[in-house]
Write an enzyme that holds these catalytic residues in place. Structure first.
Site, PDB file in Angstrom:
ATOM      1  N   SER A  66       4.832  -2.957  -8.501  1.00 23.37           N
ATOM      2  CA  SER A  66       4.188  -3.648  -9.281  1.00 23.37           C
ATOM      3  C   SER A  66       4.820  -4.803 -10.267  1.00 23.37           C
ATOM      4  O   SER A  66       4.580  -5.163 -11.483  1.00 23.37           O
ATOM      5  CB  SER A  66       3.463  -3.031 -10.455  1.00 23.37           C
ATOM      6  OG  SER A  66       2.423  -2.119  -9.708  1.00 23.37           O
ATOM      7  N   ASN A  98       7.390  -8.352   0.338  1.00 28.26           N
ATOM      8  CA  ASN A  98       6.899  -7.551   1.457  1.00 28.26           C
ATOM      9  C   ASN A  98       5.460  -7.854   1.423  1.00 28.26           C
ATOM     10  O   ASN A  98       4.746  -7.154   0.464  1.00 28.26           O
ATOM     11  CB  ASN A  98       7.379  -5.923   1.012  1.00 28.26           C
ATOM     12  CG  ASN A  98       6.719  -5.225   1.893  1.00 28.26           C
ATOM     13  OD1 ASN A  98       6.458  -5.471   2.953  1.00 28.26           O
ATOM     14  ND2 ASN A  98       6.758  -3.731   1.515  1.00 28.26           N
ATOM     15  N   GLU A 125      12.226   2.071  -5.813  1.00 26.54           N
ATOM     16  CA  GLU A 125      10.652   1.986  -5.951  1.00 26.54           C
ATOM     17  C   GLU A 125      10.119   3.271  -6.324  1.00 26.54           C
ATOM     18  O   GLU A 125       9.789   4.046  -5.386  1.00 26.54           O
ATOM     19  CB  GLU A 125      10.167   1.455  -4.632  1.00 26.54           C
ATOM     20  CG  GLU A 125      10.848   0.330  -4.209  1.00 26.54           C
ATOM     21  CD  GLU A 125       9.760  -0.594  -3.089  1.00 26.54           C
ATOM     22  OE1 GLU A 125       9.495  -1.392  -3.480  1.00 26.54           O
ATOM     23  OE2 GLU A 125       9.385  -0.005  -2.108  1.00 26.54           O
ATOM     24  N   GLY A 137       1.994  -0.678  -6.019  1.00 31.32           N
ATOM     25  CA  GLY A 137       0.663  -1.221  -5.808  1.00 31.32           C
ATOM     26  C   GLY A 137      -0.389  -0.699  -6.818  1.00 31.32           C
ATOM     27  O   GLY A 137      -1.504  -0.290  -6.453  1.00 31.32           O
TER      28      GLY A 137
HETATM   29  C1  PEP Z   1       6.226  -2.881  -2.074  1.00 31.40           C
HETATM   30  O1  PEP Z   1       5.687  -2.641  -1.201  1.00 31.40           O
HETATM   31  O2  PEP Z   1       7.517  -2.423  -2.113  1.00 31.40           O
HETATM   32  C2  PEP Z   1       5.882  -2.704  -3.533  1.00 31.40           C
HETATM   33  C3  PEP Z   1       6.710  -2.712  -4.700  1.00 31.40           C
HETATM   34  O3  PEP Z   1       4.500  -3.094  -3.731  1.00 31.40           O
HETATM   35  P1  PEP Z   1       3.874  -3.510  -5.105  1.00 31.40           P
HETATM   36  O4  PEP Z   1       4.688  -4.835  -5.686  1.00 31.40           O
HETATM   37  O5  PEP Z   1       2.605  -4.081  -4.648  1.00 31.40           O
HETATM   38  O6  PEP Z   1       3.772  -2.581  -6.142  1.00 31.40           O
END
Ligand code: PEP
Length: 252
Positions: free
Chosen positions: A216, A9, A171, A177
């Protein structure tokens, strides 16, 4: 057997030049072989979908699917700024992320809106990636499982057995992030809880639905996460912008 799926993403990142370099680097990295039994996709911002579709074709990356980061809950009409599922199908998308926590937080999207978007996506032959997850406060107050299973239950209410054609992405909001990844066991426990919640509706649906972990994910934690029995891959934000890191996660 559920396939392992890795979806990148890009969020609000990319440029015509940068996208070209990214696809070229991924094509080069995959020359030595593509892990079998896995699925991969990348979700660029809307304006770059056509360019990325063309680049994927030019580099013969048949293994790399295209996805979008959102879709409208409506099929057409006076919805300035929105993009419909039928437009995304025309551009070659296979996956569409719905209900991402950034949409929930910044655009006040509720579960029912995510479910309406998922229906549009399904009606146009694509796979919705339905995001669920708890905040840090919800976890710290011991409500994480109730919150997440409540979000899943709302999807079940609307989508019913069409959930069999969806992916769910767990998530945790505190892990997105932030560099604070959920431990493999914490993630596995929530994935198990989600699957058990789905099984209350239909055991067959529960055993077929892919549940991805997001928050992450990096090359060094992907191996342990993906080895868990109820974790069927990852939704990867920041690390997917770097082609080498994306490749390493795809190969984890
Ligand atoms: C996301 O945007 O769905 C996500 C998991 O971001 P990150 O991997 O940067 O934590």
């Amino acid at each position: 057997m559920r396939p392992l799926i890795v979806i990148g993403n890009w969020k609000l990142n990319g440029s015509l030049a940068r996208n070209q370099d990214w696809v070229k680097a991924v094509a080069h990295g995959m020359e030595s072989g593509i892990p079998s039994g896995r699925k991969f996709a990348v979700c660029p911002p809307f304006p770059y979908l056509q360019q990325c579709a063309q680049l994927i074709k030019e580099h013969s990356l048949a293994f790399l699917n295209l996805g979008a980061q959102d879709a409208s809950a409506h099929s057409s009409g006076a919805y300035t700024g929105e993009v419909s599922a039928s437009m995304l199908t025309e551009l070659g998308c296979t996956y569409v992320i719905v209900g991402h926590s950034e949409r929930r937080l910044l655009h006040h999207e509720i579960d029912e809106v995510g479910a309406a978007k998922a229906l549009q996506v399904l009606d146009h032959g694509m796979t919705p990636v339905i995001c669920v997850g708890e905040t840090a406060d919800e976890r710290n107050s011991g409500r994480a499982e109730a919150i997440v299973c409540g979000q899943v239950a709302k999807q079940v209410n609307v989508l019913q057995d069409r959930l069999a054609d969806c992916l769910i992405a767990y998530e945790p909001v505190w892990a997105i992030g932030t560099g604070k990844v959920a431990s493999a066991q914490v993630a596995q426990d929530m994935h198990r809880a989600i699957r058990l919640r789905l099984a209350e509706f239909d055991e067959d649906v529960a055993s077929h639905v892919g549940i991805l972990y997001g928050g992450s994910v990096k090359p060094d934690n992907a191996i342990e996460l993906f080895a868990m029995p109820d974790i069927d891959g990852g939704l990867v934000g920041g690390a997917s912008l770097n082609p080498q890191e994306f490749l390493a996660i795809c190969q984890a």
